[in-house]
Design a protein around this motif. Sequence first.
Motif, PDB file in Angstrom:
ATOM      1  N   GLU A   1       0.833  -1.209   0.000  1.00  0.00           N
ATOM      2  CA  GLU A   1       0.000   0.000   0.000  1.00  0.00           C
ATOM      3  C   GLU A   1       0.868   1.261   0.000  1.00  0.00           C
ATOM      4  O   GLU A   1       0.576   2.232  -0.699  1.00  0.00           O
TER       5      GLU A   1
ATOM      6  N   LYS B   1       2.190   1.745  -3.441  1.00  0.00           N
ATOM      7  CA  LYS B   1       1.154   2.243  -4.352  1.00  0.00           C
ATOM      8  C   LYS B   1       0.952   3.748  -4.199  1.00  0.00           C
ATOM      9  O   LYS B   1       0.724   4.451  -5.177  1.00  0.00           O
ATOM     10  N   ARG B   2       1.039   4.227  -2.954  1.00  0.00           N
ATOM     11  CA  ARG B   2       0.814   5.649  -2.702  1.00  0.00           C
ATOM     12  C   ARG B   2       2.050   6.502  -2.949  1.00  0.00           C
ATOM     13  O   ARG B   2       1.953   7.708  -3.097  1.00  0.00           O
TER      14      ARG B   2
END
Length: 80
Positions: free
Chosen positions: A28, A31-32
């Motif tokens: 995550e 992804k950010r």
Amino acid sequence: MRKFLNRLAANAMCGAFAAKEKVCQAVEDLKRDERGLSGIVVAVLLILVAVLAVVMLWGLLKGYITDLWGIITGQSSGLN
């Protein structure tokens, strides 16, 4: 012995769940994370534009260069 194996299995399961959570959190975060992404995209696009420009230029000048090479080497292209 059975109590030891139960504790070992429970600790292994907790460790597996913790590792899964760490991996999911890392994915995550990745992804950010947008640092450097735009630079890579710009570089790839510039390379693509440069390659396409060379291909287009070669397509436009190929016949002219072939005719000039025929004149220089004394070979006829048959289009006289």
